[in-house]
Each structure stands twice: as structure tokens, then as C-alpha cells.
Design an enzyme around this catalytic site. Structure first.
Site, PDB file in Angstrom:
ATOM      1  N   LEU A  29       0.858  -1.181   0.000  1.00 54.77           N
ATOM      2  CA  LEU A  29       0.000   0.000   0.000  1.00 54.77           C
ATOM      3  C   LEU A  29       0.893   1.229   0.000  1.00 54.77           C
ATOM      4  O   LEU A  29       1.945   1.246   0.642  1.00 54.77           O
ATOM      5  CB  LEU A  29      -0.902   0.028   1.244  1.00 54.77           C
ATOM      6  CG  LEU A  29      -1.938  -1.097   1.383  1.00 54.77           C
ATOM      7  CD1 LEU A  29      -2.700  -0.934   2.695  1.00 54.77           C
ATOM      8  CD2 LEU A  29      -2.898  -1.118   0.214  1.00 54.77           C
ATOM      9  N   ASP A  30       0.462   2.264  -0.700  1.00 54.96           N
ATOM     10  CA  ASP A  30       1.223   3.509  -0.716  1.00 54.96           C
ATOM     11  C   ASP A  30       1.381   4.052   0.694  1.00 54.96           C
ATOM     12  O   ASP A  30       0.576   3.761   1.582  1.00 54.96           O
ATOM     13  CB  ASP A  30       0.509   4.565  -1.565  1.00 54.96           C
ATOM     14  CG  ASP A  30       0.516   4.223  -3.038  1.00 54.96           C
ATOM     15  OD1 ASP A  30       1.383   3.441  -3.459  1.00 54.96           O
ATOM     16  OD2 ASP A  30      -0.354   4.739  -3.761  1.00 54.96           O
ATOM     17  N   LYS A  31       2.371   4.884   0.875  1.00 55.12           N
ATOM     18  CA  LYS A  31       2.625   5.495   2.182  1.00 55.12           C
ATOM     19  C   LYS A  31       1.371   6.163   2.742  1.00 55.12           C
ATOM     20  O   LYS A  31       1.036   6.017   3.920  1.00 55.12           O
ATOM     21  CB  LYS A  31       3.758   6.513   2.063  1.00 55.12           C
ATOM     22  CG  LYS A  31       4.048   7.275   3.349  1.00 55.12           C
ATOM     23  CD  LYS A  31       5.122   8.328   3.136  1.00 55.12           C
ATOM     24  CE  LYS A  31       5.353   9.136   4.406  1.00 55.12           C
ATOM     25  NZ  LYS A  31       6.369  10.207   4.210  1.00 55.12           N
ATOM     26  N   THR A  60      -1.762   5.597   2.039  1.00 48.64           N
ATOM     27  CA  THR A  60      -2.964   4.756   2.066  1.00 48.64           C
ATOM     28  C   THR A  60      -3.010   3.944   3.353  1.00 48.64           C
ATOM     29  O   THR A  60      -2.009   3.347   3.750  1.00 48.64           O
ATOM     30  CB  THR A  60      -2.986   3.807   0.854  1.00 48.64           C
ATOM     31  OG1 THR A  60      -2.904   4.574  -0.355  1.00 48.64           O
ATOM     32  CG2 THR A  60      -4.267   2.979   0.827  1.00 48.64           C
TER      33      THR A  60
END
Length: 450
Positions: free
Chosen positions: A250-252, A254
């Protein structure tokens, strides 16, 4: 802190039923995470053991010790036109970065018809036999750190984490500490270990090699090799140690659920589930502006933005020679908020590309609130919100927008088959406090459920 409840609604023992499914949810209660579950029986353990034995038999003892760089061999097609060595190799290895290919050539690891070829611009013709051993990326070290983890589920093979926003999944330049990998090393009692981001090979326990896909959030240059495009692939060199069992990312910015493998078989099995698109996931987002009520689908390829290599971009008219990858997202409008100034969307991914939801939302013309990289700036949010209200309400709306410090995106559900037991595991986690607060403030300015 995660509290275990013996059933979803009351304190009875876990219920066994013939559906062979296990469901979990994570809810918020006075600042604490509360996990509830239903456990159902499974009869697939022996099948999992057979699969594991077959998996182990693929590798000799040497294979398990040596899973380093990739050796490629191929023959140039007789098309009548010439091509550069680096360009041709990059086309054969679509998930290997061009920089890594070029570095391997310059270091003398490429042969054409048995002769060294150390120039990236070396001209190939039809019938040429090309061999290249890809050098590995530069390793870095991950230190165990006592970072709190919100664990939704854990057994000896799998950990499901509710990742907070602003936590990076694995160490990278500028993010060497405080990552999920650092926390997992401490949680599992492991020492500091080397990481190599983006390489391929067999899995090695908790720090397994990511083989192929993630979904969601692995970069497009995650250097996995697609065997379907190769004439011959061999693994050689020292064994790399890469991202502790990270199957997807997951993106930072998110928040939400992701699964981590603890052993090589589990990692391999989960990666295959992602590749087969059988993992069930859904996301919630808040957008700048409101999409028309209903459901929709975005089927637009995604690739690196040529103007900014740190960003991705949608390419609706991508040509075959462009380095893009197919990407498809389904969405459903759940609520129209603040008189059309925003909307609550549910997303389900058919593919998993870097920043896929964020890029597709921008492509639709409704970027995510707080997504400064993809059009969801504070200015864009204010423009959508303020136009629907008299000036007397502009102050509170501006204050609300100022509180948003990350893309409003949350991985709400996650479901997969347990690699060892065959149980169907399903998890649900509502949005964290920052997301929920913005949603509530938007609802105070008007809501219409679809």
C-alpha cells in the site's frame, strides 16, 4: 491494541459450520481496534501439505541457496530491422528497469553470438544469439524496530496488518526507518537483514523474494521476470533477501489491510492468488467533486509519467511500443457529499498497478481529496466545495480541507485462501479516524446515499 471477541455478537465459542469460511472485521472502539471473527471448519490441510511438498520438489538444495541474479538467453527475431541491445533486452524483460539492463551491459555481462558486447547501443540483427546476466541491485540493511503494529490476524504462516497512513511498507531511499518491514523484523524476533528492492528468485522465509506481481502497489519496475517472454531463464549468484514476505503493498498515504507471508510456501501461494486475481479487496475513497451516481469501470493503461518519473499516468491511447501496463478498476458511488462537492466511492481492482486508483480517479476528472500528486490539491478541493455554499460557510470548509494531509484512500476489505488450510479468510476494517472525521464533516454539509 487488538482485542479478540469469541464471536461477532456475543461471547460464545467460535462456531463451526460447513461453509469452510472465516470472516474477520476490525472496528474502532474508543481509540482501540477490536477484532471479531467467525471460524469455520476446513478439510483442506492435507491438500496444502501435498502442494507444499510439490513446491519444495521444484528446487534442489543448491537452488534454495542460490536465487540471485537472472541469466537470460534469447534469439533476435528476423524482422529485417536492427535494434539496440539495451532496447531489445528491455523488451524481453518488461519488468526489469532499463537502468539495470544498461548497467549489466556496461559491466560486461552481455554476450552477442558468444562475444562480449559492453555498449548499450550495440546493434542487433535477426538471428543474433543474446546472453545476459543481470547484476543485482545494491542492497541496503533493515534494522528491527519496536514499532506498534495493528494486527488483524496472525498464525504461524500469515500476518494481516491494518497499516496506518504515513507508514512506508519497506525501506527505500529517504525511508530507512519506521517502515512495516522494520516493525515486522522486531515482531518476529529477526536480526537486521539486507534488503534488495526489486529482484527475482525463490522465496526465503519471512524475508521472501517478491516474485512477480503484487498487486496494488508494487512498482512497475519491480524486477520480476515473466517466463513467458524468455527463451531460457536460469537463477544464479548469491541469495538475495528482499522485503519480509511482502506480497502486495500500500502507498505510504494509504491506510488499511495487507497480508504478509511468514514462509516461502505461503509467499509463493499468495503471490499466485494475486496473479490469478482471486484475492478479494475493496477500497474506499473521497473525491474532489462528485461522480454521477451509479457504477463504472475504468480500463486505461498506466505507465510512468514521462514528465515526472516518480509519478504514474494514464495512457488511453497507448501504442504497443510504449512501456505501459493494462489497468482496470471498477467503482461504485456510495454517497454524494457536501451538495456535490465530494463523493464516497468504493473501488475494486481488476489489476494492481502502482497508484492505480489514484491515477484512474484523476483520469475520470475526480481526483482523491488530499492527493497532491494527482490533482487532489487543497485548491482543487476548495474550488469544488466552496462553489456549492454561501460565503458564510466557506471558513469551516477551508478549515476542513486544511486538515487533509494524505490521499483519502483506505483498503477496507481483504479476502484470500489460507495457503495451508484452504480456509477462505475475509477481513474488514473501517477507515481510521482522520478519514472518518473528514467524511463526517462532509456529511454535515449534505449527504445523499445512492
Amino acid at each position: 491494541m487488538v482485542h479478540l471477541l469469541r464471536s461477532v455478537f456475543h461471547g460464545s465459542s467460535p462456531t463451526l459450520c460447513p461453509c469452510r469460511k472465516t470472516s474477520f472485521s476490525v472496528s474502532q472502539s474508543r481509540g482501540r481496534s477490536v477484532r471479531s471473527f467467525i471460524v469455520c471448519a476446513s478439510s483442506s490441510t492435507s491438500k496444502a501439505a501435498e502442494d507444499y511438498k510439490a513446491y519444495q520438489n521444484q528446487f534442489s538444495e543448491d537452488d534454495r541457496r542460490e536465487a540471485g541474479g537472472v541469466k537470460f538467453e534469447g534469439v533476435v527475431e528476423r524482422s529485417g530491422s536492427k535494434s539496440r541491445l539495451d532496447q531489445w533486452l528491455s523488451k524481453q524483460l518488461p519488468r526489469v528497469s532499463r537502468a539495470r539492463v544498461q548497467s549489466s551491459i556496461r559491466h560486461g555481462f552481455a554476450l552477442v553470438n558468444g562475444q562480449p558486447a559492453n555498449k548499450v547501443s550495440f546493434s542487433l540483427k535477426g538471428g543474433d544469439i543474446v546472453e545476459c546476466k543481470l547484476i543485482g541491485p545494491t542492497p541496503s540493511e533493515a534494522e528491527p524496530e519496536d514499532v506498534a503494529l495493528d494486527i488483524a490476524f496472525e498464525d504461524e504462516h500469515v500476518i494481516v496488518i491494518n497499516k496506518p497512513a504515513h507508514m512506508v511498507v519497506h525501506p527505500a531511499p529517504g525511508h530507512s526507518k519506521g517502515t512495516l518491514v522494520n516493525a515486522l523484523l522486531h515482531h518476529c524476533g529477526l536480526p537486521a537483514m539486507q534488503l534488495v528492492t526489486g529482484s527475482s528468485g525463490s522465496q526465503k522465509g519471512l524475508l521472501g523474494v517478491q516474485d512477480g506481481e503484487e498487486e496494488d502497489e508494487l512498482p512497475d519496475d519491480d524486477e520480476a521476470v515473466d517466463p513467458g517472454t524468455l527463451h531460457k531463464v536460469e537463477w544464479s549468484g548469491p541469495a538475495p533477501i528482499i522485503r519480509p514476505g511482502i506480497v502486495h503493498r500500500l502507498d505510504k498515504g494509504t491506510s488499511g489491510l495487507l497480508v504478509v507471508a511468514k514462509d516461502d510456501y505461503t509467499h509463493e501461494h499468495l503471490c499466485n492468488q494475486f496473479k490469478a486475481r482471486t484475492v478479494r479487496r475493496s477500497y474506499l475513497s473521497l473525491t474532489c467533486g462528485s461522480l454521477p451516481p451509479g457504477i463504472g469501470r475504468v480500463d486505461v493503461p498506466i505507465g510512468r509519467d514521462p514528465r515526472d518519473r516518480k509519478r504514474m499516468a494514464a495512457f488511453p491511447f497507448a501504442s504497443p511500443n510504449m512501456r505501459t501496463r493494462p489497468a482496470a478498476s471498477k467503482y461504485r458511488v456510495l454517497e454524494v457529499l457536501a451538495q456535490g462537492g465530494s463523493s464516497l466511492l468504493e473501488w475494486r481492482l481488476e489489476t494492481g498497478r502502482t497508484h492505480q486508483i489514484r491515477v484512474h480517479a484523476q483520469h475520470l476528472g475526480y481526483p482523491l481529496l488530499g492527493d497532491e500528486a494527482y490533482g487532489g490539491t487543497k485548491g482543487a478541493a476548495e474550488a469544488k466545495l466552496l462553489s456549492n455554499f454561501p460565503s458564510v460557510k466557506h471558513g469551516p470548509l477551508r478549515h476542513m480541507v486544511a486538515q487533509i494531509d494524505r490521499p483519502c484512500l483506505h483498503a477496507q476489505t481483504l479476502g484470500f485462501l489460507h495457503p495451508w488450510t484452504g480456509e477462505e479468510l475475509n477481513f474488514m476494517c473501517p477507515p481510521p479516524e482522520d478519514f472518518a472525521t473528514i467524511l463526517q464533516l462532509l456529511r454535515m454539509h449534505g449527504t445523499s446515499k445512492v
